[in-house]
Design a protein around this motif. Structure first.
Motif, PDB file in Angstrom:
ATOM      1  N   ILE A   1      34.783  43.235  46.758  1.00 34.33           N
ATOM      2  CA  ILE A   1      34.666  42.737  45.899  1.00 34.33           C
ATOM      3  C   ILE A   1      35.827  41.915  45.130  1.00 34.33           C
ATOM      4  O   ILE A   1      36.130  40.803  44.913  1.00 34.33           O
ATOM      5  CB  ILE A   1      34.944  44.462  44.603  1.00 34.33           C
ATOM      6  N   HIS A   2      36.870  42.904  45.636  1.00 34.63           N
ATOM      7  CA  HIS A   2      38.169  41.707  45.122  1.00 34.63           C
ATOM      8  C   HIS A   2      38.764  40.211  46.364  1.00 34.63           C
ATOM      9  O   HIS A   2      39.537  39.792  45.732  1.00 34.63           O
ATOM     10  CB  HIS A   2      39.483  42.782  44.874  1.00 34.63           C
ATOM     11  N   GLY A   3      37.843  40.337  47.485  1.00 37.67           N
ATOM     12  CA  GLY A   3      38.249  39.054  48.223  1.00 37.67           C
ATOM     13  C   GLY A   3      39.648  39.207  48.800  1.00 37.67           C
ATOM     14  O   GLY A   3      40.298  38.903  49.500  1.00 37.67           O
ATOM     15  N   ASP A   4      39.558  40.481  49.309  1.00 43.88           N
ATOM     16  CA  ASP A   4      41.197  41.604  50.296  1.00 43.88           C
ATOM     17  C   ASP A   4      40.863  41.558  51.078  1.00 43.88           C
ATOM     18  O   ASP A   4      39.707  41.397  51.230  1.00 43.88           O
ATOM     19  CB  ASP A   4      41.528  42.492  49.393  1.00 43.88           C
ATOM     20  N   SER A   5      42.156  42.161  52.341  1.00 40.63           N
ATOM     21  CA  SER A   5      41.361  42.422  53.172  1.00 40.63           C
ATOM     22  C   SER A   5      41.412  44.100  52.897  1.00 40.63           C
ATOM     23  O   SER A   5      41.685  44.556  52.201  1.00 40.63           O
ATOM     24  CB  SER A   5      42.479  42.168  54.482  1.00 40.63           C
ATOM     25  N   VAL A   6      40.835  44.688  54.473  1.00 40.48           N
ATOM     26  CA  VAL A   6      40.672  45.638  54.725  1.00 40.48           C
ATOM     27  C   VAL A   6      42.114  46.728  54.072  1.00 40.48           C
ATOM     28  O   VAL A   6      42.048  47.999  53.891  1.00 40.48           O
ATOM     29  CB  VAL A   6      40.256  46.552  55.831  1.00 40.48           C
ATOM     30  N   ASN A   7      43.327  46.421  54.646  1.00 41.40           N
ATOM     31  CA  ASN A   7      44.550  46.610  54.572  1.00 41.40           C
ATOM     32  C   ASN A   7      45.357  47.267  53.258  1.00 41.40           C
ATOM     33  O   ASN A   7      46.103  47.540  52.874  1.00 41.40           O
ATOM     34  CB  ASN A   7      45.491  46.398  55.828  1.00 41.40           C
ATOM     35  N   GLY A   8      44.441  46.393  52.653  1.00 41.07           N
ATOM     36  CA  GLY A   8      44.926  45.956  50.487  1.00 41.07           C
ATOM     37  C   GLY A   8      45.695  45.111  50.663  1.00 41.07           C
ATOM     38  O   GLY A   8      46.122  44.734  49.457  1.00 41.07           O
ATOM     39  N   THR A   9      45.740  44.128  51.354  1.00 43.28           N
ATOM     40  CA  THR A   9      47.250  42.827  50.631  1.00 43.28           C
ATOM     41  C   THR A   9      45.826  42.208  50.192  1.00 43.28           C
ATOM     42  O   THR A   9      44.657  41.261  51.011  1.00 43.28           O
ATOM     43  CB  THR A   9      47.395  42.709  52.108  1.00 43.28           C
ATOM     44  N   SER A  10      46.188  41.468  49.104  1.00 38.58           N
ATOM     45  CA  SER A  10      45.273  40.607  48.151  1.00 38.58           C
ATOM     46  C   SER A  10      45.569  39.066  49.087  1.00 38.58           C
ATOM     47  O   SER A  10      46.560  38.548  49.060  1.00 38.58           O
ATOM     48  CB  SER A  10      45.588  40.573  47.425  1.00 38.58           C
ATOM     49  N   ASN A  11      44.591  38.380  48.788  1.00 39.43           N
ATOM     50  CA  ASN A  11      44.315  36.899  49.525  1.00 39.43           C
ATOM     51  C   ASN A  11      44.752  35.820  48.360  1.00 39.43           C
ATOM     52  O   ASN A  11      44.783  34.209  48.869  1.00 39.43           O
ATOM     53  CB  ASN A  11      43.970  36.428  50.129  1.00 39.43           C
ATOM     54  N   GLY A  12      44.723  36.555  47.347  1.00 44.98           N
ATOM     55  CA  GLY A  12      44.514  35.408  46.498  1.00 44.98           C
ATOM     56  C   GLY A  12      43.450  34.805  45.848  1.00 44.98           C
ATOM     57  O   GLY A  12      43.569  33.545  44.727  1.00 44.98           O
ATOM     58  N   SER A  13      42.631  34.686  46.378  1.00 48.34           N
ATOM     59  CA  SER A  13      41.667  33.871  46.302  1.00 48.34           C
ATOM     60  C   SER A  13      40.669  34.538  45.329  1.00 48.34           C
ATOM     61  O   SER A  13      40.367  36.203  44.662  1.00 48.34           O
ATOM     62  CB  SER A  13      40.526  34.258  47.943  1.00 48.34           C
TER      63      SER A  13
ATOM     64  N   ALA B   1      35.023  52.947  50.955  1.00 45.45           N
ATOM     65  CA  ALA B   1      34.602  52.637  50.011  1.00 45.45           C
ATOM     66  C   ALA B   1      36.049  51.624  49.353  1.00 45.45           C
ATOM     67  O   ALA B   1      36.022  50.520  48.512  1.00 45.45           O
ATOM     68  CB  ALA B   1      35.759  54.020  48.799  1.00 45.45           C
ATOM     69  N   ALA B   2      37.089  51.699  50.412  1.00 47.40           N
ATOM     70  CA  ALA B   2      37.979  50.604  50.373  1.00 47.40           C
ATOM     71  C   ALA B   2      37.398  49.113  50.875  1.00 47.40           C
ATOM     72  O   ALA B   2      37.803  48.080  50.999  1.00 47.40           O
ATOM     73  CB  ALA B   2      39.297  50.940  51.328  1.00 47.40           C
ATOM     74  N   GLU B   3      37.080  49.031  51.588  1.00 49.30           N
ATOM     75  CA  GLU B   3      36.135  47.641  52.085  1.00 49.30           C
ATOM     76  C   GLU B   3      34.750  47.210  50.864  1.00 49.30           C
ATOM     77  O   GLU B   3      35.477  46.804  51.121  1.00 49.30           O
ATOM     78  CB  GLU B   3      35.359  48.405  53.986  1.00 49.30           C
ATOM     79  N   VAL B   4      34.386  48.164  50.364  1.00 50.39           N
ATOM     80  CA  VAL B   4      33.860  47.713  49.367  1.00 50.39           C
ATOM     81  C   VAL B   4      34.659  47.194  48.505  1.00 50.39           C
ATOM     82  O   VAL B   4      34.691  45.948  48.568  1.00 50.39           O
ATOM     83  CB  VAL B   4      32.982  48.746  48.579  1.00 50.39           C
ATOM     84  N   LEU B   5      35.210  48.138  48.115  1.00 51.80           N
ATOM     85  CA  LEU B   5      36.128  47.721  47.147  1.00 51.80           C
ATOM     86  C   LEU B   5      37.115  46.641  47.422  1.00 51.80           C
ATOM     87  O   LEU B   5      37.406  44.958  46.517  1.00 51.80           O
ATOM     88  CB  LEU B   5      37.745  48.304  46.677  1.00 51.80           C
ATOM     89  N   ALA B   6      37.488  46.039  48.827  1.00 48.20           N
ATOM     90  CA  ALA B   6      38.118  44.472  48.649  1.00 48.20           C
ATOM     91  C   ALA B   6      37.147  43.771  49.487  1.00 48.20           C
ATOM     92  O   ALA B   6      38.129  42.472  49.346  1.00 48.20           O
ATOM     93  CB  ALA B   6      38.417  44.946  50.394  1.00 48.20           C
TER      94      ALA B   6
END
Length: 501
Positions: free
Chosen positions: A285-297, A278-283
């Motif tokens: 969706i938001h353009g994030d990495s798997v560890n949850g840190t946002s790259n701002g894209s 679920a975390a991979e799918v959420l990442a």
């Protein structure tokens, strides 16, 4: 010849229009007869468009052949041209001597009820649909039950929520909606609803309606107003934004969309396979990495396009369901009714349906043959019809005085037949309402009065008499003499003038 082809097309267009008029003249009683008529009219309209498309280039005359034919007919010898055409016709028939001449008058005539030809709609609908009265969503319901992570709903409840795509109703979580299985389920449901509305409404311009829905969806998608598909900003791990938690120690997991009692339970579930997926799918969706840190894209374009395709199908299904709300409600009532029936009652219902739809025409044809054309009612005196559709006896007509006519101007110059109906209408709502519109409140005093002028004049007289007789006791001035006697002011002044006070 080109002119002959034009004449033939115009003649065919007139026959098509006459065929449509013949079908629209009478309103069928049965639903399958009405649907069959609408489909036949739709086919004739398509034929008119086809013939018009062929006729338009002939009038444009880009090759100049039509102008040459007109010039040849107008300038040359008319008899010579006539005999040329006769010779070409004879030559054609000499080549094809066995060619049968068709009667074009019978091409577009509506068929009679006694014909053995099947209706067009007999092969269009299943038995469950009952000629377009009910939905048949059993296949869609089976596909829905095979989706992962959906709420197991019975068919009756599925009919109520199949266009509600929120989780827990007729849909799944946003992450699960991007699967091929869910996309295929939406496509099958949308195709069925579109097919159903095309089969039940053949005379409506559905392409224009669908085009309007597409424009509405495009506008709402550009403004990010589609419910359930708005762009989401990346949320912090374990945050509970816009969430109402059960306790202060509870922690919300955005990936799993689930609440945990405390921090320890939340940390223990992070290593589970469901959370990681679920975390991979959420990442994604938001353009994030798997560890949850946002790259701002921003959200990836391909992922957003896939969301748009799913959202477009959901939007179309909602619009189709709202456009066929009557059929949906009837389907729910029919399913609930059939669930309470036994197998014997269902078989009896099918037999009754067969008798009313198919055997009725044969019965009418036999009755027509037996009667020998006597079904036409002979009513030279214009007598009223009874409950069986036949004129009432003449003695009953005389007994009730139906030959006397009583017009009522208050009721819009409506004419009542017979004294009984005339007396009865004074207590009906229509007459009383019209009197109140004239300002008359005490309606029981105006019985047997049918003229508006007479009713208004009588009401004004009643109002004037009531004002004369009514005495306002508060407006009378009371006087008291020296001995304490109370009397009206007029009596007191008269006694004072006479010197008695």
């Amino acid at each position: 010849m080109l002119l002959e082809e034009q004449r033939y097309i115009h003649e065919d267009l007139e026959r098509l229009e006459q065929g449509i008029a013949d079908r629209m003249r009478d309103e069928p009683k049965q639903i399958h007869e009405r649907l069959n008529r609408d489909h036949e009219v739709s086919q004739l309209l398509d034929q008119i468009q086809h013939q018009s498309r062929e006729l338009l280039p002939l009038y444009e005359d880009k090759t100049g052949v039509r102008s040459k034919e007109i010039l040849q007919i107008g300038s040359g010898d008319p008899f010579e041209e006539f005999y040329k055409q006769v010779a070409s016709i004879k030559e054609h028939h000499s080549r094809y001597p066995n060619e049968q001449a068709e009667n074009s008058e019978n091409w577009y005539r509506p068929r009679k009820q006694s014909d053995d030809q099947p209706f067009l709609v007999e092969s269009m609908f299943s038995g469950e649909e009952a000629y377009g009265r009910f939905f048949d969503l059993h296949a869609s319901h089976e596909s829905y039950l095979n989706l992962p992570n959906v709420k197991r709903l019975p068919y009756m409840q599925y009919l109520e929520v199949f266009d509600n795509f929120q989780p827990g109703y007729g849909g799944v979580k946003r992450a699960d909606k991007l699967t091929d299985q869910y996309f295929k389920y939406l496509g099958e449901l949308m195709e069925y609803l579109e097919s159903f509305i095309r089969r039940t409404r053949p005379l409506e311009n559905l392409e224009k309606v669908f085009g309007g829905w597409d424009k509405e969806f495009d506008s709402a998608w550009e403004k990010d107003e589609i419910e359930g598909w708005r762009k989401e900003k990346p949320a912090a791990k374990g945050s509970a934004t816009n969430r109402t938690l059960s306790s202060a120690e509870a922690v919300w997991c955005e990936a799993c969309e689930k609440e945990f009692k405390n921090e320890n339970v939340y940390k223990n579930h992070l290593t589970g396979r469901k959370h990681i997926k679920a975390a991979e799918v959420l990442a994604a969706i938001h353009g994030d990495s798997v560890n949850g840190t946002s790259n701002g894209s921003a959200v990836p374009l391909a992922h957003r396009l896939k969301e748009r395709a799913v959202a477009e199908r959901e939007y179309r299904i909602k619009k189709l369901a709202s456009a066929m709300k009557t059929e949906r409600d009837d389907t729910r009532v029919n399913v609930e009714r059939r669930q309470g029936m036994t197998e014997r009652e269902r078989q009896q219902e099918l037999e009754n349906l067969y008798n009313t739809t198919f055997k009725r025409q044969a019965k009418e044809a036999e009755e027509d043959e037996d009667d020998g054309g006597d079904d036409k009612i002979y009513n030279p005196l214009k007598l009223p019809l009874a409950w069986d559709g036949k004129p009432i006896p003449f003695w009953l007509y005389r007994l009730h005085g139906l030959g006397q006519e009583f017009p009522c101007e208050i009721c819009g110059n409506f004419v009542y037949r017979g004294r009984r109906a005339f007396d009865k209408h004074f207590n009906e709502t229509n007459h009383i309402t019209n009197l109140k519109r004239l300002g008359i409140t005490n309606t029981h005093l105006f019985r047997d009065i049918t003229s508006i002028e007479e009713a208004v004049r009588l009401w004004n007289k009643i109002q004037g008499d009531s004002r004369k007789t009514n005495v306002d006791e508060g407006s009378i001035v009371q006087m008291e003499d020296a001995e304490g006697n109370v009397m009206p002011e007029k009596v007191y002044l008269d006694l004072q003038k006479q010197g008695l006070l």
